[in-house]
Design a protein around this motif. Structure first.
Motif, PDB file in Angstrom:
ATOM      1  N   TRP A   1     -29.416  65.922  -5.764  1.00  0.00           N
ATOM      2  CA  TRP A   1     -28.480  66.623  -7.069  1.00  0.00           C
ATOM      3  C   TRP A   1     -29.384  67.792  -7.241  1.00  0.00           C
ATOM      4  O   TRP A   1     -30.652  67.803  -7.575  1.00  0.00           O
ATOM      5  CB  TRP A   1     -28.519  65.600  -8.063  1.00  0.00           C
ATOM      6  CG  TRP A   1     -27.736  64.350  -7.626  1.00  0.00           C
ATOM      7  CD1 TRP A   1     -27.992  63.280  -6.882  1.00  0.00           C
ATOM      8  CD2 TRP A   1     -26.347  64.080  -7.770  1.00  0.00           C
ATOM      9  NE1 TRP A   1     -26.925  62.386  -6.797  1.00  0.00           N
ATOM     10  CE2 TRP A   1     -25.819  63.016  -7.393  1.00  0.00           C
ATOM     11  CE3 TRP A   1     -25.264  64.984  -8.316  1.00  0.00           C
ATOM     12  CZ2 TRP A   1     -24.454  62.550  -7.334  1.00  0.00           C
ATOM     13  CZ3 TRP A   1     -24.003  64.572  -8.432  1.00  0.00           C
ATOM     14  CH2 TRP A   1     -23.504  63.373  -8.142  1.00  0.00           C
ATOM     15  N   ARG A   2     -28.540  68.902  -7.493  1.00  0.00           N
ATOM     16  CA  ARG A   2     -29.209  70.162  -8.233  1.00  0.00           C
ATOM     17  C   ARG A   2     -28.669  70.030  -9.659  1.00  0.00           C
ATOM     18  O   ARG A   2     -27.531  70.090  -9.957  1.00  0.00           O
ATOM     19  CB  ARG A   2     -28.826  71.251  -7.602  1.00  0.00           C
ATOM     20  CG  ARG A   2     -29.099  72.686  -8.033  1.00  0.00           C
ATOM     21  CD  ARG A   2     -30.688  72.837  -7.924  1.00  0.00           C
ATOM     22  NE  ARG A   2     -30.899  74.267  -8.324  1.00  0.00           N
ATOM     23  CZ  ARG A   2     -31.309  74.484  -9.567  1.00  0.00           C
ATOM     24  NH1 ARG A   2     -31.211  73.519 -10.614  1.00  0.00           N
ATOM     25  NH2 ARG A   2     -31.707  75.602 -10.098  1.00  0.00           N
TER      26      ARG A   2
ATOM     27  N   SER B   1     -26.213  68.535   3.332  1.00  0.00           N
ATOM     28  CA  SER B   1     -26.440  69.784   4.389  1.00  0.00           C
ATOM     29  C   SER B   1     -25.065  69.931   5.564  1.00  0.00           C
ATOM     30  O   SER B   1     -24.027  69.350   4.856  1.00  0.00           O
ATOM     31  CB  SER B   1     -27.426  68.722   5.369  1.00  0.00           C
ATOM     32  OG  SER B   1     -26.762  67.749   6.009  1.00  0.00           O
TER      33      SER B   1
ATOM     34  N   TRP C   1     -34.184  69.590  -8.992  1.00  0.00           N
ATOM     35  CA  TRP C   1     -33.660  69.027  -7.710  1.00  0.00           C
ATOM     36  C   TRP C   1     -34.012  67.797  -7.439  1.00  0.00           C
ATOM     37  O   TRP C   1     -35.184  67.840  -7.016  1.00  0.00           O
ATOM     38  CB  TRP C   1     -34.004  70.413  -6.556  1.00  0.00           C
ATOM     39  CG  TRP C   1     -33.101  69.830  -5.410  1.00  0.00           C
ATOM     40  CD1 TRP C   1     -32.548  68.568  -4.782  1.00  0.00           C
ATOM     41  CD2 TRP C   1     -32.724  70.621  -4.164  1.00  0.00           C
ATOM     42  NE1 TRP C   1     -32.024  68.685  -3.637  1.00  0.00           N
ATOM     43  CE2 TRP C   1     -32.292  69.826  -3.299  1.00  0.00           C
ATOM     44  CE3 TRP C   1     -33.022  72.003  -3.978  1.00  0.00           C
ATOM     45  CZ2 TRP C   1     -31.323  70.357  -2.132  1.00  0.00           C
ATOM     46  CZ3 TRP C   1     -32.567  72.551  -3.014  1.00  0.00           C
ATOM     47  CH2 TRP C   1     -31.731  71.883  -1.980  1.00  0.00           C
TER      48      TRP C   1
ATOM     49  N   VAL D   1     -25.954  67.884  -3.553  1.00  0.00           N
ATOM     50  CA  VAL D   1     -26.161  68.957  -2.513  1.00  0.00           C
ATOM     51  C   VAL D   1     -26.100  68.309  -1.022  1.00  0.00           C
ATOM     52  O   VAL D   1     -26.462  67.329  -1.112  1.00  0.00           O
ATOM     53  CB  VAL D   1     -27.383  69.618  -2.643  1.00  0.00           C
ATOM     54  CG1 VAL D   1     -27.798  70.565  -1.511  1.00  0.00           C
ATOM     55  CG2 VAL D   1     -27.791  70.222  -3.927  1.00  0.00           C
TER      56      VAL D   1
ATOM     57  N   THR E   1     -24.980  68.835  -9.427  1.00  0.00           N
ATOM     58  CA  THR E   1     -23.992  69.137  -8.546  1.00  0.00           C
ATOM     59  C   THR E   1     -24.809  68.551  -7.158  1.00  0.00           C
ATOM     60  O   THR E   1     -25.955  68.833  -6.940  1.00  0.00           O
ATOM     61  CB  THR E   1     -23.847  70.603  -8.211  1.00  0.00           C
ATOM     62  OG1 THR E   1     -23.424  71.332  -9.414  1.00  0.00           O
ATOM     63  CG2 THR E   1     -22.834  70.844  -7.218  1.00  0.00           C
TER      64      THR E   1
ATOM     65  N   SER F   1     -26.555  63.729   2.480  1.00  0.00           N
ATOM     66  CA  SER F   1     -26.935  63.981   1.102  1.00  0.00           C
ATOM     67  C   SER F   1     -28.334  64.479   1.144  1.00  0.00           C
ATOM     68  O   SER F   1     -29.207  63.944   1.589  1.00  0.00           O
ATOM     69  CB  SER F   1     -26.513  62.827   0.234  1.00  0.00           C
ATOM     70  OG  SER F   1     -27.085  63.034  -1.062  1.00  0.00           O
TER      71      SER F   1
END
Length: 618
Positions: free
Chosen positions: A238-239, A230, A149, A228, A226, A235
């Motif tokens: 990125w996962r 909230s 992450w 991520v 992907t 922002s």
């Protein structure tokens, strides 16, 4: 029912006694008290109450908070902190983000009960979170993929242990040096990586790029990332999930090589021959030169296989390939058409006699006896020769006529060379054309979106251009072209993005000569091979013309989209004699041009041979 137990940390005896009394009224049993958090830490190493109540009003609140954190994380004890701030003073900053409850004085029994209930609730949440993280860690630890992450600031919120196996760098190294994520990327692929992570669009990213391990090994990685966000749309990074695909990439390169080269002899195959023939004819039309094409076949080769075995036959074909290659000029090309058939392209010949002399030399080499595995083998080749422009206007016609001439040479007797008998009554459209093979070659050689040459075809044409320039004392210009604001395409839909790429590709193709090669070698990157130039001024003029053509705004969806371009230039033989060196130096020059900003062409950086020149194009 056994009452819950509580442990009180309070340095004031009266207040400690009052707190114990309130706890007993709430149904708790006081398991012990202490006048300092340090002493409590020693006691609680052997005792396990249900909750710890700690007063922070004495001189070392920061130390007490750390001790409370230790009790919570080490022993999983719910902790309630009692604070006594001055009127109007906010809570202690060390309490922000802590996993335990807090209570301000003054308070009553109801407030104390609610605060203890909150401490139990937060402890339960933390326990479930730890269990969830533990399950996730177990899954990630045993996953073959590299999971991580990456936060918006470039640091890592989490890294799986697989990172060390895949990248060569431990999770600790990547966490301590976040920029290592970019530094370990191959220099040619860093821009792709940066572009992918710069955008905040909700699209999933799939990218393939190279990294350099600590041992200097080059590996291919595939990342699926992907974004991520909230609940408020902020922002969170990125996962990503990555895996090594070096073996797959190597297999793809092997397949491409099999598509272009003969597996047995290592010579170019029919597809690559057609492409080289097309480029050679383009040069001949431009300079009004002659071109010779020799078709070679081995008569009764099946007899060699039957008499000595297929192993001897294969070694005989390899020997033929070696003799042909050794007997030709560096700028000529020999290819295996299939079976016992070969073809030779003689570029820039003076007359028919020169082609005949080369054919006789090849015939003398191939008719010598060969000792293969203890067997004496003598081959009987037949050759047909066609000449451009006398025997045909295009490659298919020349190939067909040379093959027919070879068949007639075989009818005349062994070891015969025969020229094509050009019949002006026969239109070229009546000759056979293997259109399916041509279509297949086009798919293999060219970029599917733009129709330009792909990376592999670009490499082959650069090699051929350097060989040709070496023989004729000329130069070859190599331009590496990058659209600096190309990343904005990610904000467009896929159809608009593809349309814009095609527009730029057409502009680029139209701004160079027919004999030059334009290739698309990446999403944002193109190259141009400039053949038959005399000096660096020719490459500079070509780069300026390309800049002028590409920097006109693109009209799309009622918007005028500005284009900024950086071009790096290297020139053979001034900046190197090996295509790989020329490509690397052109890429480095392009990076220098990008750093200077604007629309720029930049020659090979200082430290390389040849003239150094940098010029800004207004």
């Amino acid at each position: 029912m056994t009452p819950r137990t509580a442990f009180v940390v309070e340095n004031d005896f009266i207040l400690s006694l009052a707190l114990c009394t309130r706890l007993e009224r709430l149904g708790f049993r006081v398991a012990g008290t202490s006048d300092s958090a340090r002493t409590a830490l020693e006691i609680l190493a052997s005792q396990r109450p249900d909750v710890v109540i700690l007063d922070l009003k004495h001189p070392e609140p920061d130390t007490d908070i750390e001790i409370a954190r230790h009790l919570f994380t080490q022993y999983q004890l719910p902790v309630l902190l009692i604070t006594t701030p001055a009127p109007g003073e906010p809570a202690h900053p060390g309490l922000c983000g802590t996993p335990f409850a807090s209570l301000r004085t003054p308070f009553d029994e109801a407030d104390l009960g609610e605060a203890i209930a909150l401490a139990f609730y937060k402890a339960g949440l933390s326990s479930r979170l730890r269990e969830s993280e533990s399950r996730l860690t177990i899954l990630a630890d045993f996953s073959h993929d590299w999971e991580f992450w990456r936060k918006p600031d470039g640091t890592f919120a989490w890294l799986s242990p697989s990172s060390e196996r895949i990248t060569g760098y431990s999770p600790r190294s990547l966490a301590d040096e976040p920029d290592l994520f970019s530094r370990m990327a191959h220099p040619e692929d860093r821009e792709i990586l940066h572009t992918s992570f710069d955008s905040l669009s909700p699209d999933v990213r799939h990218l393939e790029y190279r990294i350099i391990t600590p041992a200097g090994e080059c590996r291919w990685l595939a990342l699926s990332c992907t974004p991520v966000f909230s609940e408020d749309g902020i922002s969170l990074g990125w996962r990503c999930s990555g895996r090594e695909i070096t073996d797959r990439k190597q297999a793809e390169e092997d397949l491409k090589r099999l598509a272009f080269y003969d597996r047995l002899t290592g010579l170019p195959n029919r597809h690559l021959l057609r492409d080289h023939l097309q480029m050679a004819l383009t040069r001949c039309r431009r300079h009004e030169h002659l071109l010779g094409l020799i078709h070679i076949s081995i008569r009764h080769f099946a007899t060699v296989n039957r008499q000595f075995g297929s192993e001897v036959g294969n070694r005989a074909l390899v020997s033929v390939a070696e003799q042909l290659t050794a007997s030709l000029r560096e700028s000529d090309l020999v290819a295996r058409m299939g079976g016992d058939e070969f073809a030779v392209i003689l570029s820039r010949i003076r007359d028919k006699q020169e082609a005949e002399t080369v054919a006789e030399t090849l015939m003398a080499q191939l008719t010598r006896e060969m000792d293969i595995g203890g067997h004496t083998v003598r081959l009987t080749p037949r050759m047909g020769i066609s000449l451009y422009p006398f025997d045909g206007p295009d490659g298919d016609t020349l190939l067909s006529r040379a093959e027919k001439a070879a068949v007639r040479a075989g009818q005349d007797g062994p070891d015969v060379c025969r020229f094509c008998s050009f019949d002006p009554e026969t239109p070229s459209s009546a000759l056979p054309r293997p259109e399916k093979e041509a279509e297949a070659a086009c798919r293999i050689f060219h970029d599917s979106l733009t129709g330009l040459a792909n990376r592999f075809l670009f490499s082959e044409r650069l090699i051929l251009a350097c060989r040709y320039a070496h023989r004729h004392g000329q130069a070859v210009g190599l331009l590496c072209i990058d659209f600096d604001n190309f990343r904005h395409l990610r904000d467009l839909c896929i159809s608009d993005r593809s349309r814009r790429v095609r527009i730029l590709a057409v502009r680029l193709k139209n701004s160079v000569r027919e004999s030059d090669t334009v290739a698309r070698i990446g999403e944002t990157r193109f190259t141009a091979v400039l053949q038959d130039i005399r000096h660096k001024k020719d490459a500079d003029a070509a780069a300026r013309k390309i800049l002028s053509a590409l920097t006109h705004p693109v009209n799309m969806n009622n918007q005028r989209l500005a284009i900024t371009v950086s071009i790096g230039i290297s020139v053979y033989p001034f900046d190197g004699t090996v295509p790989r060196d020329l490509t690397g130096k052109a890429l480095e020059a392009m990076q220098q041009a990008r750093k200077r900003g604007g629309t720029i062409c930049h020659f090979c950086p200082p430290g390389y041979r040849g003239e150094i020149k940098t010029e800004r194009v207004i």
